[in-house]
Design an enzyme around this catalytic site. Structure first.
Site, PDB file in Angstrom:
ATOM      1  N   SER A 120       0.807  -1.222   0.000  1.00 50.17           N
ATOM      2  CA  SER A 120       0.000   0.000   0.000  1.00 50.17           C
ATOM      3  C   SER A 120       0.841   1.274   0.000  1.00 50.17           C
ATOM      4  CB  SER A 120      -0.963   0.021   1.190  1.00 50.17           C
ATOM      5  OG  SER A 120      -0.297   0.353   2.377  1.00 50.17           O
ATOM      6  N   LYS A 162       0.983   4.141   7.349  1.00 50.14           N
ATOM      7  CA  LYS A 162       0.267   5.054   6.441  1.00 50.14           C
ATOM      8  C   LYS A 162       0.762   6.482   6.663  1.00 50.14           C
ATOM      9  CE  LYS A 162      -2.770   2.038   4.753  1.00 50.14           C
ATOM     10  NZ  LYS A 162      -2.000   0.868   5.215  1.00 50.14           N
TER      11      LYS A 162
END
Length: 213
Positions: A120, A162
């Site tokens: 990701s 993230k």
């Protein structure tokens, strides 16, 4: 003691433990070692682990299924487990090994490394299998790449890697992946304050070969 003084099966068992730790970010269980070594009896596995411990190659923590630690580690930054660059993963709190960065890292005091699992963050050049070096801190700035931990019933739960954004206009926190095919994690501010925390921010990235990304 050195590995040369161990039996062949103990050397192969030790090599598997090292390889597993580097791949998974945590030690294997006795059953996982037995499957790899084709040993049906966990007692037989335990005997060889005891021999490795007596030879000073590993240490073990009683009553922990993943209680193996390497005693002959290279100098470097401790690897504290794996971090999900995707859906959150359970985090592991004991150092499995260390990574020799080969260079000085800014803000290196008290840092630790995590092995990245998932894709990701690939548009930030963070790939599956990379090491991210984390500076522990409870706060961050918008745009920082962070380890965000979802607390479950007041205890440490799962963690994800993230970019952090606090969106005051929407009264929420956005955990943004660096992969255009994936959606961000959107968390209402009240839920964030109650269930989430920042464990630290990324200060460096390394590939398994030890060179900087």
């Amino acid at each position: 003691m050195s590995l040369e003084q161990a039996s062949d099966i103990q050397r192969r068992m030790y090599d598997f433990i090292v390889t597993y730790m580097r791949s998974e970010g945590m030690p294997p269980t006795n059953r996982e070692i037995g499957r790899e070594m084709n040993i049906a009896s966990t007692g037989h596995v335990d005997y060889h682990l005891t021999m490795l411990e007596k030879k000073g190659l590993i240490s073990r923590q009683p009553k922990k299924s993943r209680g193996i630690k390497l005693t002959k580690q290279t100098q470097g930054i401790p690897v504290m487990g794996a971090i999900a660059a995707g859906q959150p993963l359970d985090i592991y709190t004991d150092a499995a090994e260390s990574v020799d960065t080969g260079c000085q890292i800014p803000e290196a005091e008290n840092t630790y490394a995590l092995i990245v699992r998932g894709r990701s963050m690939i548009e930030d050049h963070i790939c599956d299998g990379d090491y991210v070096v984390i500076k522990p801190q409870p706060t961050c700035q918008n745009g920082d790449i962070v380890v965000a931990v979802h607390m479950q019933e007041g205890v440490t739960g799962s963690a994800t890697l993230k970019r952090f954004f606090q969106e005051k206009e929407h009264d929420r926190v956005r955990l943004q992946p660096a992969n255009s095919e994936l959606d961000p994690i959107l968390i209402p501010k009240s839920v964030w304050d109650r269930e989430w925390q920042i464990q630290g921010k990324v200060v460096a990235i390394f590939r398994q070969c030890g060179t900087a990304a």
